[in-house]
Design an enzyme around this catalytic site. Structure first.
Site, mmCIF file in Angstrom:
data_model
loop_
_atom_site.group_PDB
_atom_site.id
_atom_site.type_symbol
_atom_site.label_atom_id
_atom_site.label_comp_id
_atom_site.label_asym_id
_atom_site.label_seq_id
_atom_site.Cartn_x
_atom_site.Cartn_y
_atom_site.Cartn_z
ATOM 1 N N LEU A 138 0.849 -1.057 -0.299
ATOM 2 C CA LEU A 138 -0.283 -0.122 0.134
ATOM 3 C C LEU A 138 0.816 1.545 -0.137
ATOM 4 C CD1 LEU A 138 -2.949 -1.114 3.018
ATOM 5 C CD2 LEU A 138 -3.369 -1.044 0.087
ATOM 6 N N ASP A 139 0.284 1.861 -0.495
ATOM 7 C CA ASP A 139 1.559 3.145 -0.850
ATOM 8 C C ASP A 139 0.822 3.966 0.595
ATOM 9 O OD1 ASP A 139 1.154 3.553 -3.606
ATOM 10 O OD2 ASP A 139 -0.521 4.903 -3.896
ATOM 11 N N LYS A 140 2.684 5.190 1.201
ATOM 12 C CA LYS A 140 3.096 5.645 1.676
ATOM 13 C C LYS A 140 1.729 5.925 3.443
ATOM 14 C CE LYS A 140 5.728 9.240 4.836
ATOM 15 N NZ LYS A 140 6.109 9.945 4.522
ATOM 16 N N THR A 142 -1.869 5.527 2.505
ATOM 17 C CA THR A 142 -2.614 4.553 2.011
ATOM 18 C C THR A 142 -2.539 3.879 3.444
ATOM 19 O OG1 THR A 142 -3.159 4.899 -0.145
ATOM 20 C CG2 THR A 142 -3.881 2.957 1.066
ATOM 21 N N ARG A 238 -5.567 6.280 -7.800
ATOM 22 C CA ARG A 238 -5.630 7.405 -8.075
ATOM 23 C C ARG A 238 -5.161 7.536 -9.749
ATOM 24 N NH1 ARG A 238 -0.135 7.162 -3.875
ATOM 25 N NH2 ARG A 238 0.167 10.084 -4.138
#
Length: 304
Positions: A138-140, A142, A238
């Site tokens: 997961l993105d930082k 998110t 995104r």
């Protein structure tokens, strides 16, 4: 020993600053990092050293000497970690916002991996010492539910489910604008941006990417959506919602430069994760409720 990167300036990049052009062209290299390389004489333009502010011209050959990456020692760290479920094959965790998944230059510690090494005894080794147990990311910024593997067999089976798009992944996102349709599908290929190498984009030669969404709630200038991923491209939600002109609120990379609703990162949460257990063969599903900051944003919108 330095590694050599060669970049050619094309027509669309003519006139850009040298430091900006290099930072956009080489992934994981910041503008300040580029400026340090330029000052150290590690960058040449057609064989000559130039200043960071030099405006590049079409056809020029930029040579960048990159120092070898520093070795990162990954240590267990006592970082709070919410473990939703755990057995001998896997663990399901609720990743908080503002946590990088694994160590990398610029983020050598205080990552999810550092926390996992402290809280969980065994982790799979397929992805090496920097990413033990990490099946997906997961993105930082998110937050939400993730699965990690505790042995190589479980890792391979879970990774195969991701590859075959059989894992069920649903996210909750707050996006700009009011989406009229209650249901929709975004089917648009995603690849590296042609103009900014740090970003992904919808491009004709990208990898297939499909996102289904349904509207949960509408506000004056925003929409709350639930998104189901059929594929798992980098930054997929995104990129897709920016592509349909409804970028995720707070997204610093794909959204408006101006801050909205006091957010400095994207309002995106991994709400549901479902998969076939690698040993039992049973379908398992886990959910994660919205974090407090996200709930507060929604409450403030409802009061308007």
């Amino acid at each position: 020993m330095d590694s050599i990167e060669i970049i050619w300036v094309d027509e669309e990049n003519e006139g850009e600053r040298l430091d900006v052009f290099i930072a956009e062209s080489i992934p994981n290299l910041s503008r300040s990092g580029v400026q340090n390389l330029i000052q150290a004489g590690k960058v040449t333009v057609d064989g000559k050293v130039k200043k960071a502010s030099y405006k590049v011209k079409e056809g020029e050959k930029i040579t960048v000497a990159l120092p070898p990456p520093q070795k990162i020692e990954v240590q267990p760290q006592n970082i709070p970690l919410e473990i939703i479920y755990q057995d001998s094959d896997l663990a399901v965790i609720n990743k908080p916002k503002n946590m990088v998944v694994h160590p990398a230059p610029g983020n050598p510690d205080h990552t999810l991996v550092n926390a996992l090494l402290y809280h969980i005894k065994d982790l799979s080794g397929i992805n090496g010492e920097l990413r033990p147990g990490i099946v997906h990311r997961l993105d930082k910024d998110t937050s939400g539910v993730m699965v990690v593997a505790k042995n190589d067999r479980a890792h391979r089976i879970l990774a195969q489910q991701i590859k075959e798009h059989t894992i069920n992944r649903e996210y909750t996102a707050l996006v700009h604008g009011v989406i009229k349709e209650n249901l929709g599908t975004i089917d648009a290929p995603i690849g590296r941006s042609k103009t900014d190498r740090k970003k992904m984009a919808v491009v004709p030669d990208g990898k297939p990417a499909i996102s289904h969404y349904r509207v949960l709630e509408r506000f004056a200038n925003y929409t709350l959506v639930r998104v189901k991923l059929l594929t798992g491209r980098t930054h997929q939600i995104r990129v897709h919602f920016a592509y349909i002109k409804h970028p995720v609120v707070g997204d610093p990379l794909y959204g408006p430069a101006k801050k909205h609703l006091g957010l400095d990162s994207q309002a995106l949460h991994a709400s549901l994760l479902g998969f076939i257990h690698p040993s039992t063969g049973e379908y398992m599903e886990f959910t994660s409720e919205l974090p407090e900051y996200f709930k507060q944003v929604l409450e403030s919108l409802r009061r308007k």
